[in-house]
Design an enzyme around this catalytic site. Structure first.
Site, short mmCIF file in Angstrom:
data_model
loop_
_atom_site.label_atom_id
_atom_site.label_comp_id
_atom_site.label_asym_id
_atom_site.label_seq_id
_atom_site.Cartn_x
_atom_site.Cartn_y
_atom_site.Cartn_z
N HIS A 21 9.32 53.86 1.10
CA HIS A 21 10.52 53.21 0.57
C HIS A 21 11.65 53.29 1.59
CE1 HIS A 21 9.00 53.27 -3.74
NE2 HIS A 21 8.12 54.03 -3.09
N ASP A 117 16.41 50.27 -4.92
CA ASP A 117 14.96 50.27 -5.07
C ASP A 117 14.64 49.87 -6.51
OD1 ASP A 117 12.20 51.10 -5.20
OD2 ASP A 117 12.60 52.32 -3.43
N SER A 363 1.49 50.27 5.02
CA SER A 363 0.30 50.32 5.87
C SER A 363 -0.48 49.01 5.79
CB SER A 363 -0.61 51.48 5.44
OG SER A 363 0.06 52.70 5.64
N1 UDP Z 1 2.92 56.25 8.90
C1 UDP Z 1 3.15 56.67 10.20
N2 UDP Z 1 2.30 57.56 10.75
C2 UDP Z 1 1.22 58.06 10.10
C3 UDP Z 1 0.98 57.63 8.76
C4 UDP Z 1 1.85 56.71 8.20
O1 UDP Z 1 4.10 56.23 10.84
O2 UDP Z 1 0.52 58.88 10.66
C5 UDP Z 1 3.86 55.29 8.29
C6 UDP Z 1 3.22 53.95 8.12
O3 UDP Z 1 3.38 53.20 9.31
C7 UDP Z 1 3.95 53.39 6.93
C8 UDP Z 1 4.39 54.61 6.14
O4 UDP Z 1 4.23 55.73 7.01
O5 UDP Z 1 5.07 52.64 7.35
C9 UDP Z 1 3.55 54.87 4.91
O6 UDP Z 1 3.90 53.98 3.94
P1 UDP Z 1 2.83 53.36 2.95
O7 UDP Z 1 3.57 52.44 2.04
O8 UDP Z 1 1.71 52.76 3.68
O9 UDP Z 1 2.23 54.60 2.18
P2 UDP Z 1 2.87 55.86 1.39
O10 UDP Z 1 3.19 56.89 2.40
O11 UDP Z 1 4.09 55.36 0.65
O12 UDP Z 1 1.78 56.28 0.48
#
Ligand code: UDP
Length: 466
Positions: A21, A117, A363
């Protein structure tokens, strides 16, 4: 024209305090700032500390004198890996701490509009009677938003709660998803959290507008369904690609709440083009130790090189059991493990062939933009719907859904990276081109962002007239 209309429009932006977010709403913030708007970004103290430690956000934003962080103390800081924990944040901690704070800000400062949000329904209550329009930014896909929106119809038609245990039973009352949505694809959370998210989602039409981080070519049939309830929608994604397309600098603006280990780029440099499986489950997902070991066997047995993000808190109740020696060997030969990766750069790397992902929406979009096919293993909530769309609608990969047995992992990785490699590469490239077209000049998301910015500027003029 008085001082109020001469000064730039001032937008309050308030994300739910979680990585996905904060990331996408900071991207929106950068886009608004670079188009001459002022922004105050509300952020939890914890997230602010982490951003300050792990990113260049302060120097990046220092070129915009109209930007400031407003730090919120006292929010719940525990894990959000269960519906119960999410409930605590959504219904208790956030509304209690943030409602009075938000209301005071709206009453005491010149604010053109609040972009909140869309999971925080209390923002509508805080703004009640202040005359400040509230725009909801929903950080999930349109398809997941729509699935939540339709939960009351599922209850009314008797499809929820489920009778019997067949999770493959088709779901018939989410319009636009008949024919491929199954029980197992619904956005599961705890019952309480599902009720909360559903009732907040149903409040969306009360907001002045709905902003979605998606693009029309990806989700237009579902967007048409949402449009029947929410008249004003701005589809402006993928935001990270829009930011890159509009920036002079083509480098990535990292908004990581974890320390990125950039050594993995050096490891990727040494791999054969289009050979590596990138594995990451985002910032919230947790695995049991058994699941970890099943994934690990599957990855090693697939024979493919893999880069795996294992966060410090990924595995529940880690005991110090030794990892089986064949896994250690297989990883030494073909694997690389980091605690957190620079994901956008990883997905853009020429060595990466496929992404084993939990299908968090950021992702998923990042994978789509880079034309990387997916192997999906969703953890909870919106991810269940996204992973179904990845396989059944967008044809961008295969969905393991709710099992991670080692044989299934091995086979599905081979299927995506070997047997059907060309097929998925072609469909992923096609979608990547559509995503890029949408954020370039003349594209739908590009035009919608311009429209959003103009509409925000007009709000000041209107409030001046009234
Ligand atoms: N991300 C990152 N490095 C990692 C894993 C995730 O930079 O090793 C970032 C990814 O690029 C994305 C965010 O963390 O922008 C994760 O958001 P997402 O909505 O995919 O999943 P959530 O963490 O909310 O479950």
């Amino acid at each position: 024209m008085d001082k109020k209309t001469q000064s730039p429009s001032h937008v309050l932006i308030f994300p739910f305090p979680a990585q996905g977010h904060v990331n996408s709403m900071l991207k929106l913030t950068e886009l608004l700032l670079s188009n001459g708007l002022n922004v105050t970004f509300l952020i939890s103290a914890n997230d602010h500390n982490r951003l300050s430690s792990y990113t260049t956000v302060h120097s990046r934003f220092s070129v915009y004198p109209g930007f400031k962080f407003h730090i919120i103390n006292g929010l719940y800081e525990g894990p959000m890996n269960t519906g119960e924990n999410l409930s605590l944040m959504i219904e208790d901690s956030l509304p209690k701490v943030a409602t009075p704070l938000l209301r005071n800000l709206l009453l005491d400062t010149h604010v053109t509009c609040l972009i909140a949000d869309g999971i925080m329904g209390f923002a509508l209550d805080a703004a009640q009677g202040t005359g400040v329009p509230v725009l909801f930014f929903r950080t999930i896909s349109a398809c997941a938003f729509w699935a939540y929106f339709c939960i009351p119809e599922l209850i009314e038609s008797g499809e929820l709660p489920f009778e019997g245990t067949n999770m493959d039973e088709p779901i018939l009352n989410v319009k636009g998803m008949e024919g491929f949505l199954r029980r197992r694809d619904l956005p599961f959370l705890s019952n309480q959290a599902l009720q909360q998210v559903t009732s907040i989602t149903r409040r969306t039409p009360e907001a002045h507008a709905l902003i979605l981080n998606t693009f029309d070519d990806l989700e237009s049939p579902i967007l048409s369904q949402i449009q029947k309830h929410c008249f004003s929608i701005y589809t402006i994604g993928p935001l990270h690609a829009q930011l890159k397309a509009r920036s002079l600098s083509k480098s990535t603006s990292s908004n990581s709440l974890f320390q990125e280990d950039k050594t993995c780029i050096g490891w990727l440099d040494q791999q054969v083009p289009k050979s590596v499986l990138y594995v990451s489950f985002g910032s919230i997902t947790t695995l049991t130790r058994d699941q970890l070991i099943e994934f690990w066997h599957g990855l090693v047995n697939s024979g493919k090189p893999f880069l795996w993000v294992i966060r410090d808190d990924l595995v529940l109740n880690t005991d110090k059991n030794k990892v089986p020696s064949e896994l250690e060997e297989g990883t030494k030969e073909r694997g690389y493990i980091v605690g957190w990766a620079p994901q956008e750069a990883v997905l853009a790397h020429p060595s990466v062939c496929a992404f084993l992902t939990h299908n968090g929406w950021n992702s998923t979009l990042e994978s789509i933009v880079e034309g990387i096919p997916m192997v999906s293993w969703s953890f909870f909530a919106d991810q269940q719907v996204n992973s179904r769309f990845v396989e059944a609608v967008w044809k961008l990969g295969l969905d393991m859904k709710d099992t991670c047995d080692r044989k299934i992992v091995e086979n599905i990785v081979r299927e995506v990276m070997e047997v059907r490699k060309m097929e998925f590469a072609e469909s992923a490239l096609r979608m990547a081109n559509l995503a890029k077209k949408s954020v370039n000049e003349g594209g739908s998301s590009y035009s919608n962002l311009n429209r959003l910015i103009e509409d925000i500027k007009m709000m000041d003029v209107r409030s001046e007239d009234s």
